[in-house]
Design a protein around this motif. Structure first.
Motif, mmCIF file in Angstrom:
data_model
loop_
_atom_site.group_PDB
_atom_site.id
_atom_site.type_symbol
_atom_site.label_atom_id
_atom_site.label_comp_id
_atom_site.label_asym_id
_atom_site.label_seq_id
_atom_site.Cartn_x
_atom_site.Cartn_y
_atom_site.Cartn_z
ATOM 1 N N UNK A 146 -6.361 -33.220 21.320
ATOM 2 C CA UNK A 146 -6.137 -34.611 21.707
ATOM 3 C C UNK A 146 -4.967 -34.754 22.672
ATOM 4 N N UNK A 147 -3.883 -34.043 22.408
ATOM 5 C CA UNK A 147 -2.724 -34.120 23.296
ATOM 6 C C UNK A 147 -3.031 -33.529 24.663
ATOM 7 N N UNK A 148 -3.787 -32.441 24.710
ATOM 8 C CA UNK A 148 -4.142 -31.868 26.013
ATOM 9 C C UNK A 148 -5.012 -32.830 26.818
ATOM 10 N N UNK A 149 -5.941 -33.500 26.165
ATOM 11 C CA UNK A 149 -6.790 -34.474 26.861
ATOM 12 C C UNK A 149 -5.947 -35.634 27.378
ATOM 13 N N UNK A 150 -5.100 -36.195 26.518
ATOM 14 C CA UNK A 150 -4.289 -37.339 26.917
ATOM 15 C C UNK A 150 -3.241 -36.964 27.963
ATOM 16 N N UNK A 166 -3.483 -34.532 30.127
ATOM 17 C CA UNK A 166 -4.177 -34.252 31.380
ATOM 18 C C UNK A 166 -4.563 -35.554 32.077
ATOM 19 N N UNK A 167 -4.973 -36.550 31.316
ATOM 20 C CA UNK A 167 -5.250 -37.870 31.891
ATOM 21 C C UNK A 167 -3.995 -38.426 32.556
ATOM 22 N N UNK A 168 -2.872 -38.315 31.882
ATOM 23 C CA UNK A 168 -1.619 -38.781 32.460
ATOM 24 C C UNK A 168 -1.157 -37.896 33.612
ATOM 25 N N UNK A 169 -1.491 -36.617 33.574
ATOM 26 C CA UNK A 169 -1.172 -35.719 34.677
ATOM 27 C C UNK A 169 -1.837 -36.212 35.964
ATOM 28 N N UNK A 170 -3.088 -36.655 35.857
ATOM 29 C CA UNK A 170 -3.793 -37.223 37.017
ATOM 30 C C UNK A 170 -3.056 -38.478 37.497
ATOM 31 N N UNK A 195 -0.445 -44.083 28.845
ATOM 32 C CA UNK A 195 0.753 -44.214 28.019
ATOM 33 C C UNK A 195 0.480 -44.938 26.722
ATOM 34 N N UNK A 196 -0.297 -46.013 26.796
ATOM 35 C CA UNK A 196 -0.658 -46.745 25.574
ATOM 36 C C UNK A 196 -1.480 -45.852 24.654
ATOM 37 N N UNK A 197 -2.395 -45.072 25.224
ATOM 38 C CA UNK A 197 -3.199 -44.148 24.404
ATOM 39 C C UNK A 197 -2.326 -43.079 23.750
ATOM 40 N N UNK A 198 -1.348 -42.551 24.493
ATOM 41 C CA UNK A 198 -0.446 -41.555 23.910
ATOM 42 C C UNK A 198 0.409 -42.148 22.793
ATOM 43 N N UNK A 199 0.892 -43.361 22.988
ATOM 44 C CA UNK A 199 1.686 -44.014 21.944
ATOM 45 C C UNK A 199 0.832 -44.282 20.712
#
Length: 120
Positions: free
Chosen positions: A55-59, A61-65, A85-89
């Motif tokens: 889950x952290x790698x997916x989130x 990577x999304x933020x990396x983009x 950011x909201x998804x990570x929080x």
């Protein structure tokens, strides 16, 4: 000689704030990605939640983009970083493991919002 802008401000058009946000996140993303292969780190992450690493790698990577877009001064990056950011929080609260990394993309989106007119 015509290709180089005569005004030094035109050459350095990326704000220091964007450089700071991208540098901090790229460092955090690299440290997380490099630590995934270590068995002791994976065991600790699995104690948090069985799917924590995935889950952290997916989130992240999304933020990396989003951060790549921020580095290139694109408007979509602010929206993508806010959503990511909201998804990570939310993920941090869901697994009861909140850290600074969870808040970095959302803070980058909020502090980059005043720069919106400069973005392409």
């Amino acid at each position: 000689m015509q290709d180089q802008p005569s005004n030094p401000i035109e050459r350095n058009s990326r704000p220091l704030l964007v450089t700071f946000h991208c540098g901090v996140f790229f460092f955090a993303f690299a440290m997380f990605s490099l630590s995934v292969g270590r068995q002791d780190v994976e065991a600790n992450f699995n104690l948090i939640h069985p799917d924590y690493i995935r889950n952290m790698l997916i989130l992240m990577t999304l933020n990396f983009v989003g951060y790549i877009g921020l580095w290139n001064m694109r408007k979509f990056s602010v929206i993508l970083l806010a959503i990511g950011g909201v998804l990570l929080i939310a993920h941090g609260f869901w697994v009861s493991s909140i850290s600074l990394v969870n808040f970095l993309p959302f803070l980058a989106a909020l502090t980059s919002l005043p720069l919106w007119p400069m973005f392409k």
